[in-house]
Design an enzyme around this catalytic site. Structure first.
Site, short mmCIF file in Angstrom:
data_model
loop_
_atom_site.label_atom_id
_atom_site.label_comp_id
_atom_site.label_asym_id
_atom_site.label_seq_id
_atom_site.Cartn_x
_atom_site.Cartn_y
_atom_site.Cartn_z
N HIS A 15 20.86 -26.99 -37.44
CA HIS A 15 21.33 -26.32 -38.65
C HIS A 15 20.17 -25.69 -39.39
O HIS A 15 19.00 -25.87 -39.06
CB HIS A 15 22.11 -27.28 -39.56
CG HIS A 15 21.30 -28.31 -40.28
ND1 HIS A 15 21.81 -29.10 -41.28
CD2 HIS A 15 20.00 -28.67 -40.17
CE1 HIS A 15 20.88 -29.90 -41.75
NE2 HIS A 15 19.76 -29.67 -41.09
N GLU A 125 21.95 -38.67 -41.18
CA GLU A 125 21.23 -37.49 -40.70
C GLU A 125 19.89 -37.90 -40.10
O GLU A 125 19.39 -37.28 -39.17
CB GLU A 125 21.03 -36.48 -41.83
CG GLU A 125 20.53 -35.14 -41.33
CD GLU A 125 20.56 -34.08 -42.40
OE1 GLU A 125 21.41 -33.19 -42.33
OE2 GLU A 125 19.74 -34.15 -43.34
NI NI Z 1 18.01 -30.73 -41.46
#
Ligand code: NI
Length: 135
Positions: A15, A125
């Site tokens: 991303h 994440e």
């Molecule tokens: Ni990132």
């Protein structure tokens, strides 16, 4: 008596965090390395939890095989090894932060899970950074 059952899953995705309507400098100041125009990747770990009554006949809150297949279909097939900004329609105009990814995952799963049950999505994440969304 309510019980929470959880299923872990995993996907890799790339991303870039930025806003098209901001200057490169403002994006850089806000998102730092995450604004890299060449993108960067994460190994996302996902925990999907369903809370509800134990079914008297099956002894299940939810059949974990069904939950596993649902996560595979709605999350892994859609996001694993994908560029989130470019290949996942939900992020066409939405910054693919961990927060927004968790909300998108929740919204994709919610319609498939019995409305009498609560749904919670935890998205890691990194091993140290994670977000929780439960609607
Ligand atoms: Ni990132």
């Amino acid at each position: 008596m309510k019980v929470k059952v959880s299923r872990k899953a995993h996907f890799n995705a790339a991303h870039r965090l930025y806003r098209r309507d901001w200057s490169f400098e403002r994006n850089e100041a806000t998102f730092g390395k995450c604004n890299n125009p060449k993108y960067h990747g994460h190994n996302y770990d996902l925990i999907v939890s369903v809370t509800g009554e134990i079914d008297a006949e099956t002894g299940y809150v939810m059949d974990m095989k069904v939950l596993k297949d649902l996560i595979k279909e709605e999350v892994e097939n859609a996001m694993d090894h994908k560029n989130l900004n470019e290949e996942v329609p939900e992020f066409q105009n939405l910054n693919p932060t961990a927060e927004n990814i968790a909300v998108v995952i929740f919204n994709k799963l919610r319609p498939h899970i019995d409305s009498s049950k609560e749904l919670e999505v935890v998205l890691y994440e990194t091993p140290r950074n994670f977000v929780t969304y439960s609607g």
